[in-house]
Design an enzyme around this catalytic site. Structure first.
Site, short mmCIF file in Angstrom:
data_model
loop_
_atom_site.label_atom_id
_atom_site.label_comp_id
_atom_site.label_asym_id
_atom_site.label_seq_id
_atom_site.Cartn_x
_atom_site.Cartn_y
_atom_site.Cartn_z
N ASP A 168 0.80 -1.22 0.00
CA ASP A 168 0.00 0.00 0.00
C ASP A 168 0.83 1.27 0.00
O ASP A 168 0.33 2.34 0.33
CB ASP A 168 -0.94 0.00 1.22
N GLU A 169 2.09 1.19 -0.35
CA GLU A 169 2.96 2.34 -0.18
C GLU A 169 4.07 2.28 -1.23
O GLU A 169 4.62 1.21 -1.47
CB GLU A 169 3.60 2.21 1.21
#
Lengths: 376, 365
Positions: free
Chosen positions: B108-109
């Site tokens: 997610d990053e």
């Protein structure tokens, strides 16, 4: 001790036992062998024996013995020197101080003997399961299975050939390294054995056994229990410890319904495999086989170097084109070992199914090779 | 002499990613305190917490049992990593429309270097806006983004207006921004380091700028030198799109400690199978096998062995792992965690190598 022995006998006996004498320095005593002279003159015998704790070999050979006695000397050194003697016979003697002299004509060598009591004792055991097999058949069986044994120490139980004997005198040798397997079934003369255990003979012992068999009579006897195996050939006895462990049941992985069968000329395929494996990297040699009616194409490519292909005629396959990948080395191993067979049969099913390899001359042999999933 | 162009880095961070995915798929959860992780009875930890749950002081890596005590109405959801991976690839695809220099930090990053980008867009801020908009329309999820001249500042920036926010640190504002930046906001400074910093009287990056590199090194070792850089807003680390994998590993903490050797063997076999799947997915093989064991008292040991061939098959992994276990000296002990890893990878093998298939035996069911 004093005796005269033929140079040829001495050298071939030493050639059998020297490989098992230990070259490592951790147990220097094991670099030696025992030479024991008994009887007199024309009745004389010389016994050679050596062990590395795993394997022991004892062999008796004729000699003219003038004085009985036993010495313990370096196998490698004696072999290296006796091989060079120009005479047909070698005189061996030992004095009270245990200096051993070997003379071949005017050339002579003097070595100190090691205290014989320090050498590990070797016993010949009585083992319950016994069968007789022809030397040629045993040699062939070893050759046809040894290649598929595991050579790296990742799984000990695969580092040898599994021997299975049933009470009907059917013997089976099986080997596998997890990617391929080889199996030889033979009918033998059963001497004794009720419900014999399945045993695994170490790879190293089989290499040694091949040397013993090269100097064997027509028939040999094998006896074993769960821990030891004994090979007797005339006056020669080899004992080996067995690998403790369970051998996998290979039966379920031997394909029964592979319907894509081709017959190929062995030498032609070996040649093609050699050509295409030149292009592969060293670790695995991927080769793609593509079958079409009457033809098989072999291809390999490597981004840095280029690509290579070969094509040959095959018999038997009629159907859709099918491609399957293999490690060329695995195929080469089988195709080389089944020499001198002219024809080899490959039975396949699909690109991810095991391939069965057989030869028409020997219905007792089979090999299975797992494919390589290749993304080209 | 050509001066180095000012880099333009974007850090994109999905807001409460796992939880947001779950809420999107089950709108009834909206507005509730939700965590993704183990069940409250288990010994699992919180993998992600919704913003509603965070108000109760719940944060990721907190034991689930503790989270349940902090918020009795907390909704616990089991993670569905397949789903998160699918969404993650969607997001990655959006990033790659703009640049190939994408460095994912997790599902997610990611960092993006848009100094030169496929759209020829000179404004990183515009790109960040477009990316956030694309993520929203194609996944229904929100992301926060930070735009800055380097990775450190971009990451700090993405935290500024979280959730669903954008924050830009233009080069001319860097000096001023870092001067007021609390040290607690610097990635890598945790509670322990913070305490040590406050005993030195340091609260902000500006405070830290007064210290010599040598002093910081004296107090914090190698990290001190890193602090010396970042407190001035300097960070030269490039965005690395393809990290070369160094090792692959799997581990599992058990709801009940294992004490039967047969259980351990079964679990090891399962881990080896999972590891093999992961190795084959990444197309790598390795030859150093590592076994990790943890007792209930958290005593953790690892044992490794290097073999001569590269492997990726579960059978060999299992055989080696079992051998390590037998030599570990932990045989017969209760175990709360088992892990198996493979390193010394062959990821530089060139050309088509293929996957050697194995006979399917050697593993307990």
């Amino acid at each position: 001790m004093k005796l005269v022995i033929s140079k040829q006998t001495l050298v071939s006996a030493l050639q059998i036992i020297t490989p098992i004498t230990d070259k490592s320095s951790s147990k220097p005593i094991l670099s030696n062998f025992l030479l024991k002279a008994t009887g007199t003159d024309s009745e004389g015998r010389v016994e050679f024996s050596a062990t590395d704790y795993e394997i022991s070999i004892q062999g008796e050979f004729p000699a003219r013995v003038e004085q009985e006695g036993t010495v313990c000397i370096s196998a490698k050194r004696v072999l290296e020197i006796c091989r060079e003697f120009l005479s047909d016979e070698v005189n061996v003697g030992a004095d009270e101080q245990l200096w051993v002299s070997l003379a071949g004509g005017p050339a002579r060598l003097r070595l100190p003997s090691v205290e014989i009591g320090l050498y590990p004792s070797m016993e010949i055991m009585e083992l319950p399961n016994r069968f007789r097999i022809s030397t040629t058949e045993l040699k062939r069986s070893i050759q046809l299975t040894l290649f598929a044994t595991l050579t790296t120490e990742t799984r000990k139980n695969l580092m040898g050939v599994c021997l299975q004997l049933d009470s009907g005198g059917n013997v089976r040798f099986v080997s596998t390294d997890g990617h391929r397997l080889a199996q030889v079934s033979r009918k033998v003369e059963l001497i004794a054995g009720e419900d014999p255990p399945e045993v695994i003979i170490p790879r190293k012992s089989l290499l040694e056994m091949q040397r013993v068999l090269d100097n064997s009579e027509e028939m040999v006897e094998i006896a074993f229990d769960e821990r030891n195996l004994l090979l007797t050939s005339g006056k020669m006895v080899m004992t080996t410890r067995l690998i403790e462990g369970k051998f996998p049941n290979v039966e379920p992985v031997i394909p029964k319904d592979n319907d894509k069968t081709i017959s190929v000329n062995r030498e032609r395929v070996v040649n093609a495999l050699k050509i295409v494996s030149i292009m592969s990297n060293d670790k695995i040699k991927p080769v793609k086989l593509t079958l079409s009616s009457g033809k098989m194409r072999l291809e390999s490519e490597q981004a840095e170097y280029g690509d290579v292909a070969d094509e040959l005629d095959v018999e038997g396959y009629q159907g859709e084109e099918m491609s399957i990948g293999f490690n060329a080395r695995y195929l080469l191993d089988v195709f080389n070992e089944v020499s001198p067979s002219e024809t080899v049969e490959m039975k396949m099913k699909g690109p991810l199914n095991p391939c069965l390899i057989q030869i028409p001359e020997d219905s007792g042999f089979l090999s299975v090779v797992m494919p390589l999933r290749i993304e080209w | 002499m050509e001066t180095q162009t000012q880099r333009k880095i974007i850090h994109v961070d999905m807001d409460a990613f796992y939880v947001s995915v779950e809420m999107r798929d089950n709108p009834a959860l909206k507005g509730l305190p939700v965590v993704v992780g183990g069940s409250p009875q288990s010994r699992g930890v919180v993998a992600a917490a919704s913003y509603e749950a965070r108000r109760f002081g719940i944060h990721s890596a907190m034991p689930c049992s503790r989270a349940a005590r902090l918020c009795p109405d907390l909704v616990f959801l089991a993670p569905d990593f397949n789903k998160y991976c699918a969404v993650s690839s969607q997001i990655q695809a959006i990033f790659r429309r703009y640049t190939d220099l994408v460095e994912p930090l997790s599902l997610d990053e990611a960092y993006l270097d848009v100094t030169r980008n496929h759209m020829g867009n000179p404004s990183a801020t515009w790109i960040a806006r477009e990316i956030r908009e694309s993520i929203r329309t194609s996944t229904g999820l929100t992301a926060s983004a930070g735009v800055a001249p380097n990775k450190f500042l971009a990451k700090v920036a993405s935290e500024q207006n979280k959730p669903d926010g954008l924050f830009v640190i233009p080069p001319e504002n860097v000096a001023e921004f870092v001067r007021g930046l609390p040290l607690a906001s610097v990635p890598g400074i945790g509670r322990a380091t913070q305490e040590k910093l406050s005993t030195l009287g340091l609260k902000t990056c500006g405070d830290m700028q007064a210290l010599q590199a040598g002093e910081l090194e004296f107090h914090f070792g190698k990290r001190g030198l890193w602090f010396h850089q970042v407190c001035r807003g300097i960070d030269d680390r490039p965005v690395v799109s393809e990290r070369v994998k160094k090792s692959v590993s799997v581990e599992d903490t058990f709801s009940r400690d294992l004490d039967e050797p047969s259980q351990v063997r079964e679990k090891l076999a399962e881990l080896c199978r999972n590891l093999s799947v992961r190795l084959r997915k990444s197309g790598v093989r390795g030859r150093t096998i590592t076994l990790k064991l943890r007792r209930p008292d958290f005593l953790t040991i690892t044992r490794s062995r290097t073999i001569s061939i590269y492997i990726d098959d579960a059978e060999t992994l299992y055989a080696e792992t079992l051998r390590l276990f037998q030599l570990s000296g932990m045989k017969g002990e209760k175990l709360r965690l088992l892990g198996v890893g493979l390193s010394n990878l062959d990821n530089d093998i060139q050309g088509p190598s293929g996957n050697q298939l194995c006979f399917p035996w050697g593993l307990p069911a």
